[in-house]
Write a protein that holds these residues in place. Structure first.
Motif, PDB file in Angstrom:
ATOM      1  N   TYR A 137       0.830  -1.204   0.000  1.00 39.00           N
ATOM      2  CA  TYR A 137       0.000   0.000   0.000  1.00 39.00           C
ATOM      3  C   TYR A 137       0.867   1.258   0.000  1.00 39.00           C
ATOM      4  CZ  TYR A 137      -3.699   3.318   0.663  1.00 39.00           C
ATOM      5  OH  TYR A 137      -4.544   4.377   0.464  1.00 39.00           O
ATOM      6  N   ALA A 138       2.100   1.157   0.475  1.00 43.98           N
ATOM      7  CA  ALA A 138       3.002   2.307   0.412  1.00 43.98           C
ATOM      8  C   ALA A 138       3.203   2.780  -1.022  1.00 43.98           C
ATOM      9  CB  ALA A 138       4.355   1.955   1.032  1.00 43.98           C
ATOM     10  N   ASP A 139       3.097   1.858  -1.977  1.00 41.79           N
ATOM     11  CA  ASP A 139       3.221   2.217  -3.390  1.00 41.79           C
ATOM     12  C   ASP A 139       2.060   3.117  -3.812  1.00 41.79           C
ATOM     13  OD1 ASP A 139       5.296   0.427  -3.154  1.00 41.79           O
ATOM     14  OD2 ASP A 139       4.316  -1.164  -4.306  1.00 41.79           O
ATOM     15  N   VAL A 140       0.869   2.795  -3.316  1.00 41.86           N
ATOM     16  CA  VAL A 140      -0.306   3.632  -3.590  1.00 41.86           C
ATOM     17  C   VAL A 140      -0.125   5.007  -2.961  1.00 41.86           C
ATOM     18  CG1 VAL A 140      -2.783   3.916  -3.209  1.00 41.86           C
ATOM     19  CG2 VAL A 140      -1.856   1.649  -3.725  1.00 41.86           C
ATOM     20  N   ALA A 141       0.201   5.027  -1.672  1.00 37.98           N
ATOM     21  CA  ALA A 141       0.291   6.286  -0.932  1.00 37.98           C
ATOM     22  C   ALA A 141       1.319   7.232  -1.533  1.00 37.98           C
ATOM     23  CB  ALA A 141       0.629   6.004   0.533  1.00 37.98           C
ATOM     24  N   SER A 142       2.460   6.695  -1.920  1.00 39.26           N
ATOM     25  CA  SER A 142       3.532   7.556  -2.444  1.00 39.26           C
ATOM     26  C   SER A 142       3.266   8.011  -3.872  1.00 39.26           C
ATOM     27  CB  SER A 142       4.875   6.831  -2.370  1.00 39.26           C
ATOM     28  OG  SER A 142       5.274   6.669  -1.033  1.00 39.26           O
ATOM     29  N   THR A 143       2.799   7.109  -4.720  1.00 40.73           N
ATOM     30  CA  THR A 143       2.559   7.521  -6.101  1.00 40.73           C
ATOM     31  C   THR A 143       1.451   8.568  -6.176  1.00 40.73           C
ATOM     32  OG1 THR A 143       1.089   5.614  -6.427  1.00 40.73           O
ATOM     33  CG2 THR A 143       3.383   5.383  -7.156  1.00 40.73           C
ATOM     34  N   ARG A 144       0.521   8.543  -5.224  1.00 37.15           N
ATOM     35  CA  ARG A 144      -0.601   9.493  -5.220  1.00 37.15           C
ATOM     36  C   ARG A 144      -0.385  10.662  -4.256  1.00 37.15           C
ATOM     37  NH1 ARG A 144      -5.935   5.945  -6.739  1.00 37.15           N
ATOM     38  NH2 ARG A 144      -4.817   4.472  -8.069  1.00 37.15           N
ATOM     39  N   VAL A 149       9.428   6.076  -8.789  1.00 38.07           N
ATOM     40  CA  VAL A 149       9.432   4.634  -9.081  1.00 38.07           C
ATOM     41  C   VAL A 149       9.216   3.898  -7.762  1.00 38.07           C
ATOM     42  CG1 VAL A 149      10.750   2.680  -9.987  1.00 38.07           C
ATOM     43  CG2 VAL A 149      11.042   4.959 -10.997  1.00 38.07           C
ATOM     44  N   PRO A 150       8.045   3.288  -7.551  1.00 39.51           N
ATOM     45  CA  PRO A 150       7.761   2.647  -6.268  1.00 39.51           C
ATOM     46  C   PRO A 150       8.352   1.247  -6.168  1.00 39.51           C
ATOM     47  CG  PRO A 150       5.859   2.463  -7.683  1.00 39.51           C
ATOM     48  CD  PRO A 150       6.898   3.229  -8.475  1.00 39.51           C
ATOM     49  N   GLY A 151       8.060   0.592  -5.034  1.00 36.90           N
ATOM     50  CA  GLY A 151       8.465  -0.803  -4.852  1.00 36.90           C
ATOM     51  C   GLY A 151       9.545  -0.996  -3.809  1.00 36.90           C
ATOM     52  N   HIS A 152       9.191  -1.640  -2.671  1.00 39.31           N
ATOM     53  CA  HIS A 152      10.207  -1.913  -1.653  1.00 39.31           C
ATOM     54  C   HIS A 152      10.128  -3.345  -1.116  1.00 39.31           C
ATOM     55  CE1 HIS A 152       7.408   0.085   1.616  1.00 39.31           C
ATOM     56  NE2 HIS A 152       6.971  -1.104   1.267  1.00 39.31           N
ATOM     57  N   GLU A 153       9.610  -4.245  -1.929  1.00 39.88           N
ATOM     58  CA  GLU A 153       9.688  -5.677  -1.647  1.00 39.88           C
ATOM     59  C   GLU A 153      10.410  -6.301  -2.839  1.00 39.88           C
ATOM     60  OE1 GLU A 153       5.677  -6.336   1.079  1.00 39.88           O
ATOM     61  OE2 GLU A 153       5.598  -6.911  -1.036  1.00 39.88           O
ATOM     62  N   ILE A 154      11.726  -6.143  -2.831  1.00 40.04           N
ATOM     63  CA  ILE A 154      12.545  -6.411  -4.023  1.00 40.04           C
ATOM     64  C   ILE A 154      13.354  -7.698  -3.857  1.00 40.04           C
ATOM     65  CG2 ILE A 154      14.423  -5.500  -5.452  1.00 40.04           C
ATOM     66  CD1 ILE A 154      13.607  -2.681  -4.349  1.00 40.04           C
TER      67      ILE A 154
END
Length: 355
Positions: free
Chosen positions: A48-55, A66-71
């Motif tokens: 959900y952090a990807d949603v919060a940050s991109t928006r 560029v989101p994503g922190h489960e790499i």
């Protein structure tokens, strides 16, 4: 070993503004430093952090983002001082990629609580002033301290959600001794974090009760995930029947919800840990004081606990329930995540779809 060029394009997907819409984006990663690892990304979990940050929900988004922190991925180059990893190793990167490395928390390998604030994996400002870019991309360069070895026999797609969803519940469970067989655990919310809390609870030998507003998740909770009990939290009679029955509660709820009803489920000396981010936490002092209860908070985990969690998952064959998607379904996945239409974590197949 040939070095990657500083000018080599890294292909990713980025949001350009607060609409949060992702589209292809090329950028450069830094040259591999002496303590760095360059990782060819194979998969990235969707949080959900990807949603919060991109928006730009927190008002601090820096675009293009560029989101994503489960790499997770495969090491393709290592710096001259790196001894823990070699080319070809399976590795992961979680929610942060740098920290001060000098404070008491960094010294205790609890870098996520670094007093100077850890550098987030995306939308953070690194030590060279650059804005970090996350795992919706073809490769990443990270200091080896913040990389984690993934056992060769653990599927990389399954490993991705461990780096945020997994460690976010595992870390406080260990800290608050929620690994005592025979004790009772309540899990509020059955999403990406909640389903991992259920899995860890069962592996620890706990009696696990899922607390959810949605009766539709009952069968999944009991049959698919192995929970011992399911309680509809909006049903006052069901909640009353469970009064003072739980030693621990992990609250993964992201939306606003009342706390007093859940506090009433705790035994004397019980502990409730909040890992979600509701807009406020509000409860009557009597809910806390009467019964000597504890309310705590937690985010992700340090490098030491993350390594331990990965090893624990490998040893006990604990795997997140995932839905693997191609990168061009990322926008749809974020929309579905908002609607909670995922069982239980999206994982982007970067290797085979990001071209």
């Amino acid at each position: 070993m040939s070095s990657l060029s500083a000018n080599e394009d890294c292909l990713g997907w980025a949001a350009r503004d607060a609409s949060g819409v992702l589209s292809p984006y090329s950028f450069n990663r830094r040259v591999v430093r002496s303590d760095d690892v360059s990782i060819k990304i194979t998969h990235c979990g969707v949080c959900y952090a990807d949603v919060a940050s991109t928006r730009n929900e927190h008002g601090d988004s820096k675009y293009p983002l560029v989101p994503g922190h489960e790499i997770v991925g495969i090491v393709q180059e290592v710096g001259s001082n790196v001894n823990r990893f070699k080319v070809g190793d399976h590795v992961g990167v979680g929610t942060y990629v740098n920290s001060c490395r000098d404070c008491e928390y960094c010294n205790d390998e609890e870098e996520v609580y670094c007093v100077k604030i850890p550098v987030l994996t995306f939308n953070g400002v690194d030590d060279d002033g650059t804005i970090t870019k996350g795992g919706y991309s073809s490769y990443i360069v990270v200091n080896d301290r913040y990389c984690f070895r993934i056992p060769d026999d653990y599927p990389l797609a399954s490993a991705a959600p461990l780096l945020c969803a997994g460690i976010t519940v595992y870390s406080p469970m260990i800290r608050h001794k929620m690994n005592q067989p025979g004790k009772s655990l309540g899990v509020i919310g059955l999403g990406g974090l909640g389903h991992m809390a259920v899995k860890f609870g069962k592996a620890f030998g706990l009696n696990v009760t899922v607390l959810s507003t949605s009766i539709s998740k009952k069968e999944e909770a009991l049959t698919l995930l192995g929970a011992d009990k399911f309680v509809v939290s909006s049903d006052q009679e069901q909640m009353k029947a469970e009064a003072k029955s739980l030693d621990f509660i992990i609250d993964t709820g992201a939306g606003d919800h009342p706390f007093d009803p859940y506090m009433s489920l705790l035994k004397t000396g019980g502990v409730l840990v909040i890992v979600g981010f509701p807009s406020e936490v509000k409860f009557h002092p009597a809910s806390l004081n009467i019964g000597m209860k504890t309310v705590s908070g937690s985010v992700a985990g340090g490098t030491k606990s993350t390594r331990e969690m990965i090893d624990f998952c490998s040893a006990h064959k604990i795997y997140p329930n995932i839905e693997v998607i191609p990168i061009h379904h990322a926008n749809e996945a974020l929309e579905r995540l908002i609607k909670r239409d995922v069982r239980y974590r999206f994982v982007i197949d970067i290797e085979n779809s990001l071209k």
